[in-house]
Design an enzyme around this catalytic site. Structure first.
Site, PDB file in Angstrom:
ATOM      1  CB  CYS A 258      36.839  38.343  37.292  1.00  0.00           C
ATOM      2  SG  CYS A 258      37.941  37.299  36.100  1.00  0.00           S
ATOM      3  CG  HIS A 344      33.555  39.266  33.367  1.00  0.00           C
ATOM      4  ND1 HIS A 344      34.162  40.637  33.844  1.00  0.00           N
ATOM      5  CD2 HIS A 344      34.851  38.582  33.451  1.00  0.00           C
ATOM      6  CE1 HIS A 344      35.482  40.585  34.014  1.00  0.00           C
ATOM      7  NE2 HIS A 344      35.933  39.255  33.828  1.00  0.00           N
ATOM      8  CD  GLU A 346      31.137  42.630  33.590  1.00  0.00           C
ATOM      9  OE1 GLU A 346      32.393  42.510  32.955  1.00  0.00           O
ATOM     10  OE2 GLU A 346      30.979  42.133  34.598  1.00  0.00           O
TER      11      GLU A 346
END
Length: 367
Positions: A258, A344, A346
């Site tokens: 990001c 993202h 995760e």
């Protein structure tokens, strides 16, 4: 049962547009950049994500608060980072038996102002057309003219440096110190779930404040560098760009997510720009140009890197592209073991299509 009348609240946009609704959270006034998240779950993860620092969130899903909050498991940082919240229907009761409490109590304790009873579909369509702008919400001042005057005090996100405000102020370690792999994390607003993904893969992390000089990161002798997500304008962060430039001079693997992706791009000579709306949600389609596979991704960003400059930079290769608007979603250096993605991987609470990127980084460190 006695029903208590809910206080009124106002939402005033920078262009003078006014929305009326009912108050939620703390009774007060708050302003920031308004943006919308299309995710249908994970509101607590959104509110505690440091990348949302200074912003007012519109939750586009119809019901917010219906599953309550968990004070630890669903926190992405130690505190609520948004300025305020807008939604359609706000539930004061929750049905999840494992919840620690209601979202109303959670917001009151955190001092977060909000408004509900707003036609969020119409509001989002308006912002999609007009573009991102600042706004102010109040449940104590109900005069639009007064609020519009107060709104002039809210700074624009364009040119704003925020990472140094949300990052850790003291370096700390997380994971097993006996691990074979050590990753130095430059904290620009790192999420807990990112660190958890590293720890689950046997990586020992040391998290450094945003403005830590490169020499201090290198002195820890890491096997890799991770450049974290975070809030604000990447072009206002020359300190982080310089740190990444110095890290790139070595052959140590580097991974950015990001804001970290934008910083790697800037360090590689590629400019960034403020987007018309940005991407925020759990359902953004991204194509991996290396494998040909499509990933459903979690995203949260209002800035992006310039596509034409990526194509014109000899030592940078485009790896991922957004299938909705063709914006740049991933790059890798041809001359260095460094890569990054705009989204993202995760992605707590999901989707989990992109977890392989952590494994890819670990594979580079093991080579």
């Amino acid at each position: 049962m006695k029903h208590t009348k809910q206080p009124e609240a106002l939402l005033v946009l920078q262009d003078g547009t006014v929305y009326r609704g009912l108050a939620l959270g703390k009774i007060g006034t708050a302003g920031g950049e308004i943006c919308f998240n299309t995710g249908m779950t994970g509101y607590q993860e959104i509110y505690t994500d440091p990348s949302y620092y200074g912003q007012v969130i519109i939750n586009t899903t119809s019901h917010i608060g219906n599953y309550g909050v968990l004070n630890n498991a669903e926190q992405e940082s130690g505190s609520v980072k948004i300025r305020a919240m807008v939604c359609n229907f706000f539930s004061n009761v929750h049905s999840r038996y494992t919840a620690d409490g209601s979202l109303q109590d959670y917001f009151e304790k955190a001092g977060i102002v909000g408004i509900h009873g707003v036609d969020t579909r119409q509001l989002v369509r308006y912002i999609r057309s007009k573009g991102v702008m600042n706004c102010i919400i109040s449940s104590e001042i109900l005069d639009p003219a007064v609020l519009l005057a107060e709104l002039q005090k809210v700074p624009d996100m364009d040119g704003l440096e925020l990472s140094s405000e949300v990052c850790t102020q003291q370096a700390y370690e997380q994971g097993n110190p006996e691990s074979k792999l050590r990753v130095a994390v430059l904290d620009l607003g790192v999420k807990k779930s990112i660190l958890s993904n590293f720890n689950q893969r046997g990586v020992f992390c040391k998290v450094f404040p945003a403005k830590t000089p490169y020499a201090e990161l290198a002195a820890w002798k890491p096997n890799g560098y991770f450049i974290a997500n975070g809030p604000g304008d990447p072009a206002a962060m020359p300190y982080a760009v310089e740190t990444v430039k110095q890290a790139l001079e070595t052959e140590t693997p580097l991974f950015g997510i990001c804001l970290g992706h934008q910083i790697l791009s800037l360090a590689s000579g590629i400019s960034t720009y403020k987007m018309h709306n940005g991407h925020r949600g759990l359902n953004h389609p991204v194509k991996n140009l290396i494998t040909g596979h499509c990933e459903v991704t979690s995203q949260n960003h209002g800035f992006a890197v310039k596509a034409d400059e990526v194509m014109d930079t000899d030592n940078v290769e485009l790896t991922h592209i957004n299938l909705n608007d063709k914006t740049i979603e991933g790059i890798r250096r041809k001359d260095k073991p460094a890569f990054s993605v705009q989204y993202h991987p995760e992605s707590s609470p999901g989707p989990h299509d992109s977890h392989y990127l952590f494994d890819q980084f670990i594979g580079m460190m093991n080579e």
